[in-house]
Design an enzyme around this catalytic site. Structure first.
Site, short mmCIF file in Angstrom:
data_model
loop_
_atom_site.label_atom_id
_atom_site.label_comp_id
_atom_site.label_asym_id
_atom_site.label_seq_id
_atom_site.Cartn_x
_atom_site.Cartn_y
_atom_site.Cartn_z
N ASP A 218 21.88 46.71 69.72
CA ASP A 218 23.25 47.15 69.89
C ASP A 218 24.06 46.84 68.63
O ASP A 218 23.89 45.78 68.02
CB ASP A 218 23.86 46.44 71.10
CG ASP A 218 25.30 46.83 71.34
OD1 ASP A 218 25.53 47.99 71.73
OD2 ASP A 218 26.19 45.97 71.14
N GLU A 244 21.11 50.95 66.93
CA GLU A 244 22.31 51.77 67.09
C GLU A 244 23.09 51.77 65.78
O GLU A 244 23.76 50.79 65.44
CB GLU A 244 23.19 51.23 68.22
CG GLU A 244 24.41 52.12 68.47
CD GLU A 244 25.50 51.45 69.28
OE1 GLU A 244 26.31 52.18 69.88
OE2 GLU A 244 25.56 50.19 69.29
#
Length: 483
Positions: A218, A244
């Site tokens: 993330d 990400e």
């Protein structure tokens, strides 16, 4: 979404371009058989905010049988308390105790999914801790302050960038801000610190000890690529990584800078696919060509939407008429590793999933007949991964494997193409039914539409397939499903 009554032809050319541009390989093998080498079993599914017990059942009952290769869980670490979905993305400690279940339930889920032939990836929040100035107590009882997490972090372990008022990121055109300032007040870890490296690595190693196969990193964009590498380097070879890194226009940070660490999510694909299917007259896309910014296919994880984009409107979502068709096109193509998304309906973009009085998330339950037409209210599970057009294409992809794209054709608002001699797909995104009479490399005979209930067969005769495809629907055929 209100669909226009006509669309410019460029969107069809763009679809064909992305399919052909991402394809390479030998000519179709006349003796081609359904893929048995695993080349077609690569599809992941993000079960957003599903509990560990619900994921375990889903692996056994649906994901394994449908042919999904891996499931992405929501973050498993202890987090702040509260109803919104984003509480899961504000870590308090690295204990595997959350409102989605206990450590024991998580470990049992991993074992169950493995027994069903499904790998498990976990969403790993490494960039930051909480965004609460006043501190508090986490889900599992750990006390914390904004920059102090007893036994884990002290204020010296965080960035205090000093580049902006309040230390929050104000410009994505400044790489130092993006990677050392705070994302909406979230306490930003000093990921250049060896102590931070080792602590984060230990958390990932703990999840690996429970059987986890890979990680979604993330907010990787908010950490320098070298810092991410330092955290990941001690992990065993073969650990799956998907980072990400949202691509932005003219920004100094790009996904290409992170591919040395593993795959990246290619947000350009999802955003441009939305434009292609919307048929915006002002949109001139050439998906997959040199003019578009894409990482190479082996480095890309592609998706139609995720938990962020379905809320911020940057991609399609379950609410859109052609959402299922977008998934069909993604799963039929040869660019990237596909990840299907499955979440819950919402009216408030902050709303979390259904919870009990203690705040524990309730197990997901899918409707008896999940699909675009299913009636749903806010909080109901949408279960996109079970929609016939989605689940059917996962199985179809497993059959066609890495066969090359062939027999590309387009007319009006319809596009059709094959994957070697193993499969053929037709998509009609128009508002009217489309008559199809096209050449295919499938052998002559009857083939069942894998997106339909039962065997809705079509015939290939003299190397051609003839059928009528209703508006906003698709048809898919493969050599494992003969009439």
């Amino acid at each position: 979404m209100t669909m226009p009554t006509t669309r410019p032809r460029f969107w069809l050319t763009a679809i064909v371009a992305v399919l052909l541009a991402s394809c390479s390989g030998p000519a179709p093998d006349p003796d081609a058989e359904p893929a048995s080498d695993g080349s077609g079993r690569d599809v992941g599914v993000q079960l957003f905010e599903w509990t560990w017990d619900a994921i375990a059942r889903e692996c056994t009952d649906h994901l394994g049988p449908a042919g999904y290769a891996w499931v992405l869980t929501s973050p498993p670490q202890e987090h702040i308390t509260g109803e919104p979905w984003w509480t899961s993305y504000q870590p308090v400690s690295y204990r595997v105790e959350s409102r989605l279940g206990t450590r024991e339930q998580f470990a049992a889920m991993v074992r169950t999914c493995h027994d069903a032939g499904v790998d498990v990836w976990a969403d790993a929040v490494l960039n930051h801790m909480t965004g609460l100035d006043e501190g508090g107590v986490g889900w599992a009882g750990s006390s914390f302050e904004h920059y102090t997490y007893p036994g884990i972090w002290t204020p010296d372990d965080f960035h205090h960038c000093g580049l902006t008022d309040g230390d929050d990121i104000s410009s994505y055109l400044d790489a130092d801000e993006v990677q050392t300032c705070e994302l909406v007040n979230l306490a930003d870890l000093d990921t250049a610190s060896p102590h931070v490296h080792s602590t984060l690595t230990a958390y990932l190693q703990d999840l690996l000890s429970l059987g986890v196969d890979g990680f979604r990193i993330d907010a990787a964009k908010h950490m320098a690529p070298a810092d991410v590498a330092a955290v990941l380097e001690p992990l065993p070879a073969g650990t799956g990584i998907a980072q990400e890194v949202i691509r932005g226009s003219n920004e100094p940070i790009s996904p290409e800078q992170y591919t040395g660490n593993g795959q990246v999510y290619e947000f350009t694909y999802a955003k441009e696919l939305m434009g292609v299917l919307a048929g915006s007259p002002g949109l001139a896309l050439d998906l997959g060509s040199a003019s578009a910014r894409y990482v190479p296919s082996p480095d890309a994880v592609v998706f139609v939407d995720n938990h962020d984009t379905e809320r911020n409107g940057s991609t399609l979502s379950y609410r859109d008429a052609d959402y299922a068709l977008a998934n069909v096109l993604m799963l039929a193509g040869s660019y990237g590793t596909p990840q299907v998304y499955s979440g819950y309906a919402f009216d408030d973009t902050d709303a979390g999933p259904a919870q009990d009085a203690s705040g524990a998330v309730l197990d997901a339950t899918c409707p008896a007949e999940p699909g675009p037409e299913a009636q749903r209210e806010a909080g109901d599970w949408v279960c996109q991964h079970r929609w016939p057009a989605v689940a059917g294409m996962v199985g179809w992809r497993g059959v066609v494997g890495d066969a090359p794209v062939v027999d590309a054709w387009s007319e009006g608002d319809a596009v059709a193409f094959g994957r070697g001699e193993r499969g053929f797909v037709v998509v009609n995104a128009g508002d009217d039914a489309q008559a199809i009479d096209v050449a295919t490399s499938l052998a002559d005979g009857d083939y069942c539409d894998v997106l339909a209930a039962g065997c809705d067969a079509s015939t290939v005769a003299d190397g051609r397939i003839r059928l009528t495809v209703p508006a906003h629907t698709a048809r898919a055929y493969d050599v494992a499903h003969r009439g």
